[in-house]
Design a protein around this motif. Structure first.
Motif, PDB file in Angstrom:
ATOM      1  N   THR A  24     134.701  66.772 129.212  1.00 27.99           N
ATOM      2  CA  THR A  24     133.922  66.329 130.110  1.00 27.99           C
ATOM      3  C   THR A  24     134.445  66.848 131.698  1.00 27.99           C
ATOM      4  N   TYR A  35     137.024  65.990 133.092  1.00 23.33           N
ATOM      5  CA  TYR A  35     137.910  64.688 133.774  1.00 23.33           C
ATOM      6  C   TYR A  35     139.330  65.566 133.805  1.00 23.33           C
ATOM      7  N   THR A  48     135.397  74.602 133.287  1.00 21.96           N
ATOM      8  CA  THR A  48     136.506  75.018 134.325  1.00 21.96           C
ATOM      9  C   THR A  48     135.842  75.739 135.426  1.00 21.96           C
ATOM     10  N   PHE A 100     130.326  70.998 138.222  1.00 17.05           N
ATOM     11  CA  PHE A 100     129.334  70.283 138.404  1.00 17.05           C
ATOM     12  C   PHE A 100     128.182  70.298 137.741  1.00 17.05           C
ATOM     13  N   ARG A 109     128.879  68.344 134.795  1.00 16.42           N
ATOM     14  CA  ARG A 109     128.892  66.615 134.991  1.00 16.42           C
ATOM     15  C   ARG A 109     127.412  66.385 135.071  1.00 16.42           C
ATOM     16  N   ARG A 110     126.567  67.198 135.549  1.00 13.21           N
ATOM     17  CA  ARG A 110     125.017  66.935 135.743  1.00 13.21           C
ATOM     18  C   ARG A 110     124.409  67.013 134.154  1.00 13.21           C
ATOM     19  N   TYR A 135     128.517  60.407 129.623  1.00 12.33           N
ATOM     20  CA  TYR A 135     129.813  60.296 129.293  1.00 12.33           C
ATOM     21  C   TYR A 135     130.188  58.485 129.224  1.00 12.33           C
ATOM     22  N   PHE A 187     124.226  58.625 142.133  1.00 13.21           N
ATOM     23  CA  PHE A 187     124.795  59.667 142.164  1.00 13.21           C
ATOM     24  C   PHE A 187     124.351  60.975 141.516  1.00 13.21           C
ATOM     25  N   HIS A 188     123.374  60.803 140.635  1.00 11.24           N
ATOM     26  CA  HIS A 188     122.693  62.033 139.864  1.00 11.24           C
ATOM     27  C   HIS A 188     121.419  62.471 140.747  1.00 11.24           C
TER      28      HIS A 188
END
Lengths: 316, 302
Positions: A48, A50, A66, A70, A73-74, A78, A101-102
């Protein structure tokens, strides 16, 4: 789609993950199975974005974790292990917060939250503060949050922890119904759970992948090394000697059940399978008094324990 | 930007949900009222609030960290940071949103003191210019303290450590920088001054290096990071010390008094709005927010 190659993670001098490979194509539910502390959560956290891996690479939905965090994340939903939620928010507020946030519009959020309220069984709790909810209800809110923005990849860390059997069944059905369109990766240490929910399983122990395959494949491997249990009143030493001479028998153990009866455990060679007929014939020939002859079918659990024990013996 | 405002909004909401909010507001209003009655609101006094402002600036040293301590520490402690850090929210948006939210909470704390203007208006004709500039100054000082607080909060999951660290950093920029020029300035010849500044500054080096080492170890639990940070701090401090101590002690004194937050604030309390003071507060707050972003990023990469 999830693809991880050679993920390695060092925590200081402690090796948490050792060259872990994972692959989950779209439309499949991949179960990530292992005892506590095996490295499941670490792997999911790396996937994810994190936390970073020490080495190795992970690609989620075509985005390298890496390089394009973003985009990753989209495209993921999770559910972290401890289901972290804001206790002061109401369930609806929590879901709206993450919807914002999305960058979902208000009407999108409302429609989606209504849909998920129905799907995740949140009707009774949607307006309650999260701080007052039971573990199981929090878990359902976390699941709804993971699916909020309708991500193509869903990563769930122990989604059924803390749920009662009825809730576990509901969650399993929910995951299965999502499976066609999504890529789902879930971690668990409950075997029956993994067996019923997942299309393929990866077993991890002490940071290493010890087995990969569909539940059926793994069960077949487990069955290959099955055991036959015989209870007899004959002299254990002579029984052992006679049976050990048979070509299909790999190992014979015995322990006395009571004064008269002895329990003989026969491990067959991987090719042999069920040799009860042969054993019955032998017993008849030798005139042994037998009161039980039982084939212990290898369960996934047996395989799991065997895989993990084998791993531990190797490293010891 | 949208995420920043979302986070700020939630922060303000959560502030009023927590008991800290009411303790902070009640304490601040009580202390402010006491000062107001004792030092400003009495017959024969000029109807101005600058004495009140000069007193309040000290109260902020405890009020601002109390507001800021939970901002990120709580997220780290409960694990909600994991949901945030895997949602499409950048570290910069997170830090900025937290800070703006804290600033809004702080504004709510200041709000009740506006009632003092009403009392002054009842009994006298106050000059609102200095009062407005005094409030502007309070907001700017608060903004800087909260930025320091966000930084400290990003270092640890323990709210008490965040609080203490914030107070410590603020004290360096208020009390310490206040007394240092006095110690140096008392020397007459520049040679003596240089020696005194050397001796005053020298013990600071091991103290600061130790503090950096402890904070780095607590915040990162990584020995290599701690070692690197400690060595860099040590080298930087020794270089700075040599640089400052050798040419002139007065340079050091001037730097110290420039870094003194109260010096910048007193102009506002008197009703003087100096652009250089505003630049000081804004840039210092920006610097600590940048540190906070770095602290968040370093958390991700270890």
């Amino acid at each position: 789609m999830i693809e991880a190659q050679q993920l390695t993670k060092w925590y200081g001098p402690h090796l948490a993950l050792d060259r872990v490979d994972l692959a989950a194509p779209q439309g499949r539910v991949l179960g990530f199975l292992g005892p506590n502390g095996a490295g499941k959560s670490t792997t999911l956290r790396i996937l994810t974005g994190y936390m970073p891996a020490t080495s190795g690479s992970a690609v989620i939905n075509g985005h390298t974790v890496t390089d394009d965090p973003f985009a990753v994340r989209r495209s993921i939903g999770y559910l972290p292990e401890s289901t972290p939620l804001y206790p002061e928010l109401r369930v609806r507020e929590q879901l709206h917060l993450f919807g914002r946030f999305h960058h979902m519009s208000r009407s999108d959020r409302r429609a989606r939250i209504d849909y998920l309220t129905d799907r995740c069984g949140l009707d009774a709790i949607i307006n309650r503060p999260i701080g007052q909810l039971s573990k199981g209800n929090k878990q359902r809110v976390g699941l709804a949050q993971a699916m909020l923005h309708d991500p193509p990849v869903i990563i769930l860390d122990e989604p059924t922890a803390g749920l009662d059997p009825a809730q576990i069944r509901d969650v399993r059905q929910l995951i299965r119904s999502l499976a066609q369109k999504k890529t789902i990766l879930l971690s668990t240490h409950i075997l029956s759970e993994a067996e019923q929910t997942c299309d393929s399983l990866t077993i991890i122990n002490r940071g290493r992948i010890v087995a990969t395959g569909s539940p059926d494949q793994l069960k077949r491997q487990a069955r290959a090394q099955s055991r036959i249990v015989m209870e007899t009143a004959a002299d254990p030493q002579s029984v052992r000697a006679t049976l050990a001479a048979l070509p299909a028998v790999a190992d014979v153990q015995h322990e006395s059940a009571d004064d008269r009866w002895t329990t003989i455990t026969i491990t067959t060679t991987p090719q042999a399978g069920d040799i009860r007929e042969q054993l019955a014939q032998t017993a008849a020939d030798q005139q042994w008094l037998v009161r039980e002859l039982r084939h212990e079918i290898g369960s996934l659990e047996a395989y799991f324990i065997q895989a993990i024990d084998g791993e531990q013996k190797q490293s010891a | 930007m949208r995420n920043t405002l979302t986070i700020a909004q939630r922060e303000l909401f959560s502030f009023f949900y927590s008991p800290i909010a009411y303790v902070v507001i009640a304490l601040f209003v009580f202390i402010a009222s006491s000062f107001f009655i004792a030092r400003t609101f009495s017959p024969g006094q000029v109807a101005e609030m600058n004495k009140l402002f000069e007193a309040l600036i000290w109260v902020l040293i405890l009020i601002a960290p109390a507001i800021s301590m939970r901002l990120i520490s709580e997220e780290l402690n409960t694990g909600t940071i994991e949901s945030l850090a895997t949602a499409p929210v950048s570290d910069a948006a997170l830090i900025l949103g937290k800070w703006l939210g804290a600033l809004a909470c702080y504004a709510c704390t200041l709000l009740p003191t506006l009632a003092f203007c009403f009392y002054l208006e009842l009994y006298a004709n106050p000059d609102y210019g200095p009062i407005a500039s005094g409030y502007l100054g309070l907001v700017l000082v608060g903004a800087l303290y909260l930025a320091i607080g966000v930084f400290a909060s990003a270092l640890t999951q323990n709210q008490i450590i965040a609080f203490v660290t914030t107070v410590f950093i603020i004290l360096v920029f208020t009390v310490f920088t206040y007394y240092m020029p006095g110690l140096i300035g008392s020397a007459d010849t520049s040679l003596l001054a240089a020696n005194i500044s050397l001796s005053v500054a020298a013990p600071l080096i091991p103290i600061t290096v130790t503090a950096v080492a402890v904070i780095a170890r607590l915040a990162t639990a990584s020995n290599s990071f701690t070692a690197t940070a400690t060595i860099i701090t040590l080298v930087a401090l020794v270089a700075l010390w040599a640089l400052l101590a050798i040419p002139s002690a007065h340079t050091l004194a001037r730097i110290a008094s420039y870094l003194n937050i109260n010096e910048h604030y007193y102009d506002f309390a008197k009703g003087v709005i100096d652009l250089s003071d505003i630049v000081f507060f804004v840039s210092a707050a920006g610097l600590f927010l940048a540190f906070a972003v770095v602290a968040m990023e370093s958390r991700r990469w270890r």
